[in-house]
Design a protein around this motif. Structure first.
Motif, PDB file in Angstrom:
ATOM      1  N   LEU A  83      76.233  19.472 -44.338  1.00  0.00           N
ATOM      2  CA  LEU A  83      75.584  20.278 -45.368  1.00  0.00           C
ATOM      3  C   LEU A  83      74.087  20.415 -44.700  1.00  0.00           C
ATOM      4  CD1 LEU A  83      74.950  21.205 -48.123  1.00  0.00           C
ATOM      5  CD2 LEU A  83      73.992  18.804 -48.689  1.00  0.00           C
ATOM      6  N   ILE A  84      73.842  21.856 -44.547  1.00  0.00           N
ATOM      7  CA  ILE A  84      72.382  22.290 -44.071  1.00  0.00           C
ATOM      8  C   ILE A  84      71.773  22.551 -45.407  1.00  0.00           C
ATOM      9  CG2 ILE A  84      71.167  23.646 -42.745  1.00  0.00           C
ATOM     10  CD1 ILE A  84      73.659  23.751 -40.854  1.00  0.00           C
ATOM     11  N   ASN A  85      70.796  22.139 -45.876  1.00  0.00           N
ATOM     12  CA  ASN A  85      69.953  22.511 -47.009  1.00  0.00           C
ATOM     13  C   ASN A  85      68.619  23.373 -46.368  1.00  0.00           C
ATOM     14  OD1 ASN A  85      70.832  20.950 -49.234  1.00  0.00           O
ATOM     15  ND2 ASN A  85      70.321  19.086 -48.030  1.00  0.00           N
ATOM     16  N   ASN A  86      69.117  24.715 -46.380  1.00  0.00           N
ATOM     17  CA  ASN A  86      68.244  25.562 -45.786  1.00  0.00           C
ATOM     18  C   ASN A  86      67.495  26.557 -46.539  1.00  0.00           C
ATOM     19  OD1 ASN A  86      67.469  27.804 -43.483  1.00  0.00           O
ATOM     20  ND2 ASN A  86      68.633  29.206 -44.835  1.00  0.00           N
ATOM     21  N   ALA A  87      67.958  26.823 -47.923  1.00  0.00           N
ATOM     22  CA  ALA A  87      67.550  27.451 -49.276  1.00  0.00           C
ATOM     23  C   ALA A  87      65.948  26.918 -49.245  1.00  0.00           C
ATOM     24  CB  ALA A  87      68.214  27.235 -50.337  1.00  0.00           C
ATOM     25  N   GLY A  88      65.013  28.093 -49.077  1.00  0.00           N
ATOM     26  CA  GLY A  88      63.468  27.758 -49.412  1.00  0.00           C
ATOM     27  C   GLY A  88      62.815  28.949 -49.481  1.00  0.00           C
ATOM     28  N   ILE A  89      61.629  28.774 -50.137  1.00  0.00           N
ATOM     29  CA  ILE A  89      60.603  29.637 -50.372  1.00  0.00           C
ATOM     30  C   ILE A  89      59.440  29.571 -50.222  1.00  0.00           C
ATOM     31  CG2 ILE A  89      62.100  30.881 -52.375  1.00  0.00           C
ATOM     32  CD1 ILE A  89      60.162  29.372 -54.262  1.00  0.00           C
ATOM     33  N   SER A  90      58.569  30.497 -49.645  1.00  0.00           N
ATOM     34  CA  SER A  90      57.175  30.034 -48.925  1.00  0.00           C
ATOM     35  C   SER A  90      55.945  30.257 -49.886  1.00  0.00           C
ATOM     36  CB  SER A  90      56.948  31.058 -48.014  1.00  0.00           C
ATOM     37  OG  SER A  90      56.577  32.424 -48.378  1.00  0.00           O
ATOM     38  N   GLY A  91      56.364  30.981 -51.061  1.00  0.00           N
ATOM     39  CA  GLY A  91      55.389  31.289 -52.199  1.00  0.00           C
ATOM     40  C   GLY A  91      54.354  32.077 -51.704  1.00  0.00           C
ATOM     41  N   GLU A  92      53.376  32.365 -52.577  1.00  0.00           N
ATOM     42  CA  GLU A  92      52.279  33.563 -52.434  1.00  0.00           C
ATOM     43  C   GLU A  92      51.273  32.900 -51.494  1.00  0.00           C
ATOM     44  OE1 GLU A  92      50.691  34.896 -56.068  1.00  0.00           O
ATOM     45  OE2 GLU A  92      52.528  35.771 -56.672  1.00  0.00           O
ATOM     46  N   GLN A  93      50.443  33.661 -50.772  1.00  0.00           N
ATOM     47  CA  GLN A  93      49.315  33.305 -49.914  1.00  0.00           C
ATOM     48  C   GLN A  93      48.239  33.899 -50.359  1.00  0.00           C
ATOM     49  OE1 GLN A  93      50.795  33.969 -45.873  1.00  0.00           O
ATOM     50  NE2 GLN A  93      52.719  33.329 -46.720  1.00  0.00           N
ATOM     51  N   GLN A  94      46.939  33.407 -50.044  1.00  0.00           N
ATOM     52  CA  GLN A  94      46.787  31.829 -49.504  1.00  0.00           C
ATOM     53  C   GLN A  94      46.920  31.002 -50.705  1.00  0.00           C
ATOM     54  OE1 GLN A  94      42.691  32.583 -48.412  1.00  0.00           O
ATOM     55  NE2 GLN A  94      43.263  33.450 -46.554  1.00  0.00           N
ATOM     56  N   GLN A  95      47.576  29.868 -50.332  1.00  0.00           N
ATOM     57  CA  GLN A  95      47.905  28.848 -51.331  1.00  0.00           C
ATOM     58  C   GLN A  95      47.527  27.490 -51.322  1.00  0.00           C
ATOM     59  OE1 GLN A  95      52.118  27.180 -49.896  1.00  0.00           O
ATOM     60  NE2 GLN A  95      52.539  29.442 -50.488  1.00  0.00           N
TER      61      GLN A  95
END
Length: 240
Positions: A83-95
């Motif tokens: 299982l590779i937990n790869n899903a992700g988000i970076s969000g708005e910048q600058q944070q």
């Protein structure tokens, strides 16, 4: 042939990881929040002659979706090897974490941390039926507390402070889970692809997706069952 599930695999590092692992002879399920996007990604690989792939809908922030994905896998395979937990988000910048709104912080944690935790919990019964199961959490060096405190750290990391905090939490989950599952022969590790050019960072990274996927693939292919509860990048281990 090992069976692999990668979340967030319809594009970017997830897609390239799927491509490399499938080319190495593994059967790879490309997890995607949107099934059509996942199917299009799988079709691109099949058009390139890589047939041992399939798309599966999984929204890691939606428990019902994760459970449905697990039920679908149950109907198709006896066990899940990786299982590779790869899903992700970076969000708005600058944070800057001192200024980020709580809704923004919660949104990042919902995908990057809680999504990985609940996906792992739901998929554990399938993993336990494997003879050599592995869980790989795709993290970031920005989540390393040691590297954050280093004098020479990149000042640009402050633009990703909230994102980095989610990865620190994910690393903590890696260590705790590795300790819990050590006697069950399930390895759990974190890995950072490095600053890779994807839409996560508006393609500002200096590494290609091929380079970014490399340490994830190496960890997925690792046969040494003693390697667990550790944090890796391309070229070796890094500190928490």
């Amino acid at each position: 042939m090992r069976t692999v599930l990668i979340t967030g695999a319809n594009k970017g590092i997830g897609f390239e990881t799927a491509r490399q692992l499938a080319q190495s002879g593994n059967f790879v399920y490309l997890g995607s929040r949107d099934l059509q996007n996942g199917q299009e990604a799988a079709n691109r690989l099949k058009a390139a002659g890589i047939a041992n792939v399939a798309a599966i809908r999984i929204d890691v922030t939606d428990l019902a979706s994760v459970k449905q994905a697990k039920a679908e896998l149950d109907s198709q395979i006896d066990s899940l090897d990786v299982l590779i937990n790869n899903a992700g988000i970076s969000g708005e910048q600058q944070q800057y974490i001192a200024e980020s709104g709580m809704e923004s912080i919660r949104t990042l944690f919902e995908t990057n941390y809680f999504g990985a935790v609940q996906t792992t919990q739901v998929m554990l019964p399938l993993l336990k039926r494997s003879s050599a199961p592995s869980i790989i959490n795709v993290s970031s060096e920005i989540g390393s507390l040691t590297m954050q405190m280093a004098a020479g750290r990149s000042p640009n990391w402050s633009n990703f402070s909230t994102y980095g905090a989610t990865k620190t939490a994910l690393n903590g989950f890696t260590v705790m889970l590795a300790n819990e599952l050590r006697e069950q022969n399930i390895t759990v590790n974190s890995v950072t692809p490095g600053y890779t050019a994807t839409d996560l960072n508006q393609f500002q990274g200096f590494k290609s997706v091929e380079e970014g996927a490399k340490p994830i693939v190496q960890l997925a292919m690792l046969e040494d069952r003693t390697v667990t509860g550790r944090f890796f990048k391309d070229g070796g281990e890094i500190p928490w």
